[in-house]
Write an enzyme that holds these catalytic residues in place. Structure first.
Site, PDB file in Angstrom:
ATOM      1  N   GLU A  31       0.824  -1.216   0.000  1.00  0.00           N
ATOM      2  CA  GLU A  31       0.000   0.000   0.000  1.00  0.00           C
ATOM      3  C   GLU A  31       0.857   1.264   0.000  1.00  0.00           C
ATOM      4  O   GLU A  31       0.546   2.237  -0.670  1.00  0.00           O
ATOM      5  CB  GLU A  31      -0.891  -0.017   1.248  1.00  0.00           C
ATOM      6  CG  GLU A  31      -1.867   1.127   1.290  1.00  0.00           C
ATOM      7  CD  GLU A  31      -2.474   1.280   2.679  1.00  0.00           C
ATOM      8  OE1 GLU A  31      -2.993   2.363   2.948  1.00  0.00           O
ATOM      9  OE2 GLU A  31      -2.399   0.338   3.482  1.00  0.00           O
ATOM     10  N   ASP A  32       1.955   1.242   0.767  1.00  0.00           N
ATOM     11  CA  ASP A  32       2.710   2.485   0.995  1.00  0.00           C
ATOM     12  C   ASP A  32       4.014   2.610   0.206  1.00  0.00           C
ATOM     13  O   ASP A  32       4.620   3.671   0.200  1.00  0.00           O
ATOM     14  CB  ASP A  32       3.073   2.604   2.496  1.00  0.00           C
ATOM     15  CG  ASP A  32       1.834   2.752   3.369  1.00  0.00           C
ATOM     16  OD1 ASP A  32       0.780   3.087   2.816  1.00  0.00           O
ATOM     17  OD2 ASP A  32       1.930   2.520   4.579  1.00  0.00           O
TER      18      ASP A  32
END
Length: 733
Positions: free
Chosen positions: A90-91
């Site tokens: 996600e990051d």
């Protein structure tokens, strides 16, 4: 500006990593330590340079989540690796394919379930609800997704201090709305209690501090009491040769507050403020007998309350919880809750699904547990549900976050349904066709309506007729997702066929009137009859709600006059504001002191100046003001975080707000007169209403008063509390 010491940070990260390995060591196999090290290094590199809101290196978060997963849930290597990597897709630039290549399909599958959905969502649906549905879909593959998600949420709640206020409210409300009930359902009671307490800490800080201070102040007296209470029991247990351990724990702060509100009592009146847990070390085959033997020993010394015996040893809860609970009267006149369980039961109670799974794989437990049945129900629900995310979320909470009711078929088969389920839900649980043709039911040989709420132990027989069809009213009786989905499907089909009939009737009518069947003319009919869509128009014609003869030529030639005139919603809100005396200059919304014309005060919680509040942007563009601890507010903050707006009261004092005060006391002549003197004469407060009810010398009363703010209200309540005979004074919504 704080100076960063890279060497000190490196040591801190290593300390956390070594602690994780220390806890994981007992169950590590062959190559596990190397895989964990590889995951740690991958996460460290991927999150390099990233920091949390608190300023600490980001890597400390995945390390903490992995620590919770191993130490507090008891998960193994795969879960540790997934927890360490849970945010990288996600990051950072890493993708699921990279994770699968380096760590295998199991870890990749878990991380895919944990990675938040990105992209565009339909207006009115909630991104959080979509995320939650996606996460649940992974249940059919691997329950560890949800267990790691809960560990992630618990760490986020423990470190919520560094977040801005509006984020605190959103995250805390989302936690209360979804994750605390989910932890409960998966048997993670310690998680559930901590999440609820942390929710309270951030949404109603004063109450949280007040109750925690009271618990702290009573600790030494409580410890002495427990020691005296247990002394004879411990001696007797040793005499019978039991191997045991005893824990004493106070109730959670949130459950104490819930009890205070529900029973309308003070902190000092809560009799079971703490529970004593006796944990036995006995073989599986002796568990039930040992628990009941210990119950017998306890009740030899202390008188039990027969209404407070709970036997979850013979019939475990659906989340796998097993324990024997009794409440007994101590020699000092205090009630004490005692929980009796074995080591195996205690581990399942503390670690929920993970512990249950461990015992299942070790061959200690057999058969399908209530928890597995629940997970199968989740799968069925996900497959059957075709509603939008928010509706699905609502159905999910109603069905799967509640207690159960145990009922029987005429042949004695056990059926487990959610609490408050009806005879109609039972019919659909047996078979969809039986549900659709259900006329009524016999419960324990007596005829009952479809709306009858089932009770534990009921034996239910369903009566059917081929002529029976579902109607809209059924949705008011049905509780289970299965029943509601099937009823909605049937009504949709019925409505569709009726609409087609209505369309044919309208076409014939338009031909008679020699009016063209155009979209423009259909729009005129919709406007004239005030229906939202063409389908609704056809349906109302078919069902006779709109008489086909009332479709006349004049509708298409002149601008139809509407028969009913209503206030627009915004004007109506302004009227309410005028009546309640709320001035638009009184709130600062979103940090902007500009004059906010378009806001209303939520009737569900009735906030007044001094209350901790937030603004919610409604679909019409207006702003609704709620108290941060409002029940409806929890749902709004959880589902529509992007529409939450910071709001606080300014210092204006000249306006009055309606507030409710509940009082309780001993009845006497002149009491009401003394109270009204305090309210009207002493503090010059206007009363709107007062109701009193007296029974056997005890009275309860509700008073509605107009006050300036919470300070004004507190002063009034303090003065009322000093009136002779008044026992409790509290605000109510």
């Amino acid at each position: 500006m704080t100076m960063i010491d890279p060497e000190a940070e490196r040591k801190e990260i290593l300390r956390h990593y070594r602690r994780l390995l220390r806890y994981a060591k007992p169950f590590l196999k062959d190559n596990d330590a190397k895989i964990i090290k590889k995951a740690f290094n991958t996460s460290l590199e991927a999150h390099g340079g990233m920091r949390r809101k608190s300023g600490e290196p980001y890597i400390l978060h995945p390390l903490a989540v992995a620590q919770i997963a191993v130490e507090e849930i008891g998960l193994g290597t795969t879960a540790i690796v997934a927890a360490l990597l849970h945010d990288v897709v996600e990051d950072t630039e890493l993708e699921i394919s990279d994770i699968e290549r380096e760590f295998g399909p199991s870890v990749a599958k878990i991380i895919e379930g944990l990675t938040k959905i990105s992209g565009v969502f339909d207006y009115g649906t909630s991104q959080q609800a979509e995320n939650f549905r996606k996460m649940l879909l992974t249940l059919s593959d691997d329950v560890r997704v949800i267990l790691i998600k809960l560990a992630d949420r618990l760490h986020n709640m423990r470190t919520l201090d560094s977040m801005p206020r509006h984020k605190q409210l959103k995250i805390a409300s989302e936690t209360m709305y979804l994750y605390a009930p989910l932890a409960h359902r998966l048997g993670l009671y310690t998680f559930k209690m901590e999440l609820e307490d942390l929710y309270l800490k951030y949404t109603d800080t004063d109450t949280y501090k007040d109750i925690s201070n009271k618990i702290r102040q009573t600790r030494s007296a409580r410890n002495k009491f427990i020691k005296d209470f247990l002394h004879p029991i411990e001696e007797e247990l040793r005499k019978y040769g039991f191997k045991f351990m005893i824990k004493g724990r106070p109730k959670s702060i949130y459950s104490i507050l819930k009890k205070i509100k529900k029973q309308n009592i003070t902190f000092d009146e809560i009799y079971d403020l703490f529970a004593i847990r006796i944990i036995l070390d006995v073989p599986l085959e002796n568990e039930k007998a040992a628990c009941w033997q210990v119950y017998s020993i306890i009740t030899d010394f202390y008188q039990p309350n027969p209404d407070r015996l709970r036997d979850w040893v013979n019939t475990p809860k659906a989340n796998g919880y097993e324990s024997l609970h009794t409440t007994v009267m101590s020699r000092s006149g205090q009630w004490v809750e005692v929980q009796i369980r074995t080591k195996r039961m205690d581990e399942i109670a503390e670690r929920g699904y993970a512990a249950h799974w461990k015992y299942k794989t070790e061959g200690v437990a057999s058969g399908e547990s209530g928890l597995e049945m629940w997970i199968n129900k989740v799968r069925d629900m996900l497959e059957a549900n075709n509603s939008d995310a928010l509706e699905f979320m609502d159905e999910f909470r109603k069905n799967l976050f509640v207690e159960e009711v145990f009922v029987f078929t005429p042949k004695g088969e056990l059926i487990i349904l959610p609490d408050k389920a009806t005879a109609l839900d039972f019919a659909f649980e047996i078979h969809t066709d039986i549900g659709l043709q259900c006329l009524g039911a016999k419960v324990n040989q007596k005829l009952v309506p479809l709306s009858y709420k089932l009770k534990n132990g009921d034996q239910v027989e369903i009566l059917t007729s081929q002529k029976q069809k579902p109607n809209e009213e059924w949705l008011q009786y049905a509780v289970t997702s299965k029943a509601r989905t099937r009823i909605k499907d049937a009504l949709r089909e019925e409505r569709k066929s009726k609409s087609e009939l209505g369309r044919a009737m309208l076409e014939n009518r338009l031909k008679q009137l020699e009016v063209a069947d155009t979209q423009n003319n259909i729009n005129k009919l919709q406007a004239y009859f005030n229906v939202p869509s063409a389908q609704d128009l056809y349906y109302r014609i078919a069902t006779g709600y709109i008489d086909i003869k009332s479709v006349k030529e004049v509708i298409f030639t002149a601008t139809a006059e509407k028969g009913i005139s209503m206030l627009e919603p915004k004007s109506f809100d302004k009227e309410v504001q005028k009546i309640r005396g709320i001035n638009s200059d009184m709130l600062v919304i979103g940090g902007d002191t500009a004059n906010m014309e378009n806001y209303t005060v939520a009737p569900c919680c009735n906030p007044i100046p001094g209350d901790d509040v937030f603004g919610f942007q409604t679909e019409s563009g207006g702003i609704e003001i709620h108290r941060t601890n409002c029940k409806r507010g929890i749902e709004l903050m959880s589902n529509y975080g992007n529409r939450i707006i910071k709001a606080k009261w300014t210092d204006q004092k000249e306006l009055a707000f309606l507030a409710g005060i509940r009082i309780k006391g001993t009845d006497r002549v002149g009491l009401v007169n003394d109270l009204t003197k305090v309210i009207s004469t002493s503090l010059k407060v206007n009363m709107r209403s007062i109701t009193m009810d007296s029974n056997d010398g005890i009275f309860e009363g509700n008073i509605m008063v107009f006050v300036n703010d919470t300070g004004h209200l507190d002063m009034l309540m303090q003065r009322m509390g000093k009136v002779n005979g008044i026992l409790t004074v509290e605000r109510f919504d």
